[in-house]
Write an enzyme that holds these catalytic residues in place. Structure first.
Site, mmCIF file in Angstrom:
data_model
loop_
_atom_site.group_PDB
_atom_site.id
_atom_site.type_symbol
_atom_site.label_atom_id
_atom_site.label_comp_id
_atom_site.label_asym_id
_atom_site.label_seq_id
_atom_site.Cartn_x
_atom_site.Cartn_y
_atom_site.Cartn_z
ATOM 1 N N GLY A 176 0.826 -1.090 0.209
ATOM 2 C CA GLY A 176 -0.157 -0.009 -0.088
ATOM 3 C C GLY A 176 0.789 1.167 0.002
ATOM 4 N N ALA A 177 0.652 2.132 -1.062
ATOM 5 C CA ALA A 177 1.320 3.394 -1.181
ATOM 6 C C ALA A 177 0.711 4.549 -0.693
ATOM 7 C CB ALA A 177 2.110 3.695 -2.614
ATOM 8 N N GLU A 199 1.766 -1.354 -4.885
ATOM 9 C CA GLU A 199 0.341 -0.548 -4.618
ATOM 10 C C GLU A 199 -0.531 -1.149 -5.907
ATOM 11 O OE1 GLU A 199 -1.323 1.987 -3.148
ATOM 12 O OE2 GLU A 199 -2.565 1.707 -4.641
ATOM 13 N N ALA A 317 -6.096 13.092 12.579
ATOM 14 C CA ALA A 317 -6.072 13.386 13.987
ATOM 15 C C ALA A 317 -6.883 14.851 14.120
ATOM 16 C CB ALA A 317 -4.678 13.643 14.500
ATOM 17 N N HIS A 441 11.482 37.836 3.484
ATOM 18 C CA HIS A 441 12.427 37.312 2.698
ATOM 19 C C HIS A 441 13.783 37.062 3.654
ATOM 20 C CE1 HIS A 441 14.856 36.501 -0.878
ATOM 21 N NE2 HIS A 441 15.806 37.263 -0.230
#
Ligand code: NAI
Length: 462
Positions: A176-177, A199, A317, A441
């Protein structure tokens, strides 16, 4: 028999946040939690420990790959795995104790044990019955199983076992990816394991912006992760010290086998509602096994509410936390609200990946006219100074109104940068509003401004 305004079942991010907010709003509150420590999956065996291991392994990666170029010479550090796990456990301890402190501070009672609901208004823990005017279920989720794959949390592990392997495996196969597979796969690849991700689909991280998916996969490949795409894992055979993973390629149905010291099963999670007594109570469930709720998180049984991974929506979460706060407000007679259109998602790999709102693919599907403002971190001075020029910020805005519809970032601190866009979206801002806001910056956030400028007359440093 103790009596409360609210009893919450589960002390994960949804439950503990809900409890603290209930107490702050003047409700007498208790939380039922059976784990030895508070914080649920997220703090004990999820978000927090994985971030500790991601941080430690990233430091090693930096030392091995970037130190010499900066003039930092010397031997690369070696890995003391036991110490790394101890560091991770210390981080867990600090966080779970922090929740205990917050409970005391806010006068939230922790009822230790596993709770069930014999009837509305009552929660049973062991032999004790506690009364509550309102009950909130925040029982979370557990890893989904895959037929043919038996988890022993030693050789074949879920995310839980992956956080405490006996040793760093030489070879790791990830099934599973998705988010868990790629975060934990990254950790072990950095620590020296040969990692192969299998996957089912043709792209990694399903549902994510297509351009990000491609860039992300390319970046992970450069970091040494191998991918077998379009392949369904059929079964895993466990031998004494290793496993054989059998998979089938979807394009030609050919079957293959791969050896691994460790296999990580990361094919999704499912709501955890076992033992609560929901069926007996007649609480309605969705077809996908989630607790069904109305717009105010109330279940089909009056006085019983549910939030977080146990109900519909992304298993995140922070989504649970937002629902926890909102339901607390509802219970206190206020107006709780969650904007489900502005829930960010973050993958804590390096570079980080973050997204919020619509993807280009979803806008095309809706037939909506949009424009794209994109800016590469290669044009960001700060990113270049720290070897973080890979990746980009992409902002999607309505073609007519310029209102921001979504954003996708792959690059340094993406998980923090995304919130500038979340706030903008909450305020219904246009890309020009963002572009006209002064950005310090040199910061990574200038890349966000440049992407916003690119939605209008053009970025400056592109
Ligand atoms: P996921 O749903 O993100 O990904 C699972 C992947 O497994 C999918 O790409 C799917 O196509 C693939 N798959 C399913 N069956 C397969 C098979 N037989 N063979 C090969 N591939 C197969 O699930 P994941 O990563 O387990 O995460 C579970 C949940 O936890 C998610 O909802 C995620 O959002 C959450 N999570 C979030 C984190 C974060 O926000 N950083 C960190 C960790 C988890």
């Amino acid at each position: 028999m103790a009596s409360y305004d609210v009893i919450i079942i589960g002390a994960g991010p949804g439950g503990y946040v809900c409890a603290i907010r209930c107490a702050q709003l003047g409700l007498k509150t208790a939380v039922v939690e059976g784990r030895a420590t508070l914080g649920g999956t997220c703090l004990n065996v999820g978000c927090i420990p994985s971030k500790a291991l991601l941080h430690a392994s990233h430091m090693l990666h930096e030392a091995e790959h970037n130190f010499a170029a900066m003039g930092l010479k010397g031997k690369s550090p070696s890995v003391d795995w036991k110490q790394m796990l101890a560091y991770k456990d210390d981080v867990i301890g600090q966080n779970t104790k922090g929740i205990e402190f917050l409970f005391k501070k806010n006068k939230v009672d922790w009822i230790k044990g596993w709770g069930s609901i014999p009837e509305a208004g009552r929660v049973k823990v062991g032999e004790d019955i506690h009364e509550a005017k309102k009950i909130v279920i925040a029982s979370g989720s557990v890893p989904a199983s895959l037929p043919g794959v038996e988890v022993d949390e030693k050789i074949v592990v879920t995310s839980t076992g992956a956080l405490e392997l006996g040793k760093i495996p030489k070879s790791l196969v990830v099934i599973g990816a998705g988010v868990i597979g790629l975060e934990m796969g990254s950790v072990y690849a950095r620590l020296g394991a040969e990692v192969t991700v299998i996957e089912y689909l043709d792209a990694i991280t399903p549902g994510m912006d297509g351009e990000v998916q491609k860039t992300f996969q390319r970046t992970l490949k450069k970091q040494g992760l191998n991918f077998i795409m379009g392949a369904a894992v059929q079964s895993v055979e466990t031998l004494k010290t290793k496993a054989k993973v059998n998979y089938k390629l979807r394009k030609d149905d050919s079957t293959h086998q791969l050896d691994a010291d460790t296999v990580l099963l990361a094919t999704g999670r499912k709501p955890y509602t076992d033992g609560l007594g929901l069926a007996e109570l007649g609480v309605e469930m969705t077809k996908r096994g989630q607790i069904a709720t109305d717009d105010h998180w109330q279940t089909s049984v009056k006085g019983i509410y549910a939030i977080g991974d146990a109900i519909e929506g992304p298993m995140l979460a922070h989504k649970a936390e937002d629902e926890g706060m909102a339901v607390a407000e509802v219970l206190a007679g206020k107006h709780g609200h969650v904007n489900y259109g502005v829930i960010p998602g973050v993958i804590y790999t390096h570079p980080e990946v973050a997204n919020v709102g619509a993807t280009e693919e979803s806008l095309k599907e809706q037939g909506r006219a949009y424009k794209v403002g994109k800016f590469s971190f290669m044009g960001n001075g700060r990113a270049k100074a720290v070897f973080a020029g890979d990746g980009f910020v992409k902002i999607l805005a309505d073609k007519e109104t310029d209102r921001i519809l979504g954003a996708h970032i792959i690059g340094p601190a993406a998980g923090d940068l995304i919130h500038e866009i979340c706030v903008a979206m909450e305020f219904g801002a246009s890309a020009q509003d963002l572009a006209m806001t002064c950005h310090a910056h040199p910061t990574y956030s200038e890349a966000v401004r440049e992407a916003a400028l690119a939605c209008g007359d053009g970025a400056i440093h592109a």
